[in-house]
Scaffold this motif. Sequence first.
Motif, short mmCIF file in Angstrom:
data_model
loop_
_atom_site.label_atom_id
_atom_site.label_comp_id
_atom_site.label_asym_id
_atom_site.label_seq_id
_atom_site.Cartn_x
_atom_site.Cartn_y
_atom_site.Cartn_z
N PHE A 81 2.45 1.57 -3.53
CA PHE A 81 1.46 2.01 -4.51
C PHE A 81 1.05 3.46 -4.28
N GLN A 82 0.97 3.87 -3.04
CA GLN A 82 0.61 5.25 -2.77
C GLN A 82 1.72 6.19 -3.24
N GLY A 121 -7.79 -2.90 -3.76
CA GLY A 121 -7.44 -1.61 -3.20
C GLY A 121 -7.96 -0.44 -4.01
N TRP A 166 -6.96 0.65 -6.89
CA TRP A 166 -5.89 1.46 -7.46
C TRP A 166 -6.10 1.77 -8.93
N LYS A 212 -8.00 4.91 -9.01
CA LYS A 212 -7.15 6.00 -8.53
C LYS A 212 -6.15 6.45 -9.60
N ILE A 213 -5.59 5.49 -10.33
CA ILE A 213 -4.63 5.82 -11.38
C ILE A 213 -5.30 6.62 -12.48
N GLU A 247 -4.02 -6.59 -4.55
CA GLU A 247 -4.02 -5.25 -4.00
C GLU A 247 -4.45 -4.23 -5.05
N MET A 248 -4.01 -4.43 -6.29
CA MET A 248 -4.37 -3.50 -7.36
C MET A 248 -5.89 -3.40 -7.53
N PHE A 279 2.27 -1.77 -11.53
CA PHE A 279 1.42 -0.60 -11.33
C PHE A 279 1.18 0.23 -12.60
N LEU A 306 1.34 6.49 -6.93
CA LEU A 306 0.18 7.33 -7.26
C LEU A 306 0.50 8.80 -7.04
N LYS A 339 0.83 -1.21 0.00
CA LYS A 339 0.00 0.00 0.00
C LYS A 339 0.86 1.25 0.00
#
Length: 471
Positions: A289-290, A444, A446, A449-450, A440-441, A313, A293, A286
């Motif tokens: 990945f944060q 979560g 993501w 978010k991306i 997680e991708m 990612f 991002l 996390k």
Amino acid sequence: MYYRLKDKYLLRGWEKLPYAIVDSTTGTANFLMPKQMQAVELCGGSIDLSSSFIPDDLKHEVSEMENRGYIEQCRQGEGLKPNQEYRKYPSRYISSVQWSVTGKCNYRCKHCYMSAPDVNAHQISHEEAMNIIDQLAECGVMQVQLTGGEPLIREDFLELVDALTERGILVTQIYSNGALVNKKFLTELQNRNLHPLFLMSYDGVDGWHDWLRGVNGAEELVNRAFALCRDMGFNVLSNMTLHEGNLHTLRASINHLAELGVVQVKTAFASNLGEWKKTQGKVSLKDVFQAYLDYIPHWYEDGMPISIFFTSFFIANPNEPDKYTIIGYNDSYDPDETLLCGHARSTSYISPDGRPMMCGLLAGIKMQEEYPTMFEKKFSECIDRPEYMKLIDMRASDFLKVNRKCGTCRFTKHCYGGCRGVALIDDENNLMGTSSTVCEMYYGGWIKKIVEAVKKARPTAICPVKDESLL
């Protein structure tokens, strides 16, 4: 009207892929259908292709080959050179090999998955290395990437390069920590008309590179190597290993690399293998990945200074500013047709002790012991063994049979368990495990978010996600 194959092209074939035109300058193969091969075989400078005896369908194929730039008109009798003539190799097709020519290293990296700092790290003899080169040539391998350990610590490194080149095998990439990349070495490559891509690691400003490499002055040495490669015309990619300590340096480190002429940075997080497993422990997905991002808008703000490849990612290239890729996302797939690791089908990794394997990550786990060395079995046998073929032939449907829970997951049509190498890092005894990064991708959020981050930073960018339920 007479035709011949252009000088840089070779006629080759392998088991199950018997017909190909190989570009000797790049080592890439373009596979042909039987009719296309028949047409090319007429282009040896001895047959008048305007003759009425040549069927129209073959004349059409000859015309297509000319349009594609493979053949050219010539004088009668101006035939193929000996090395261009058709040769079929007694093995299945392997396009490239990543060869770890030594397990030894002059650094003490805290994250080394091979535990190369170990003084007992393996390094085969010169004679054994030459044996490997001969076996690769016998199987028609066209490209080799040289890695380690630190490959440049081998005193016979240039001898290995010469032996590969003499056998028509291109050295396309050299992995190095940069300490031994100097003007003399690069000049030796230039004198051989070789310009391989260099991959040199850089792990962050503010002293983090020296910390991770375990050697004071490592950052100064690699910075010098980056600049020297830039000035002497060698392209360089950089690998950056992320952990809790250097996550905050991502933006400054990438801008630093861009200033030194690095064309791409590829990041990964420290894997729970080798030295890292002994001393440091896992890295929070996390948090990584944060950090990725958070950096995306900075990349656009900074003028897209460098190509970025954030493992598991995101990928973006300044040459295509309105395109980007979300790693792990697929529109949809046919489980019976989708290979779990398509990359491994045509590539191979050779460990420091000479074991061909589907992936370098296997060198860090117990599974490597299941693979024989090239001194016990020939390379052609090693890559055709049932244990090896089982791995590269696995389909998404095989994975779903084992992982019933994944079969009912709402993300199944976009995901089939992720990279096998990453799955083995999570559990080295479970080849059919799920990759924590892919889970997680999706779970979560993501992907959404991306897309939102890119849309805000670059409104003209084309969204690669077609499934609106993920947005």
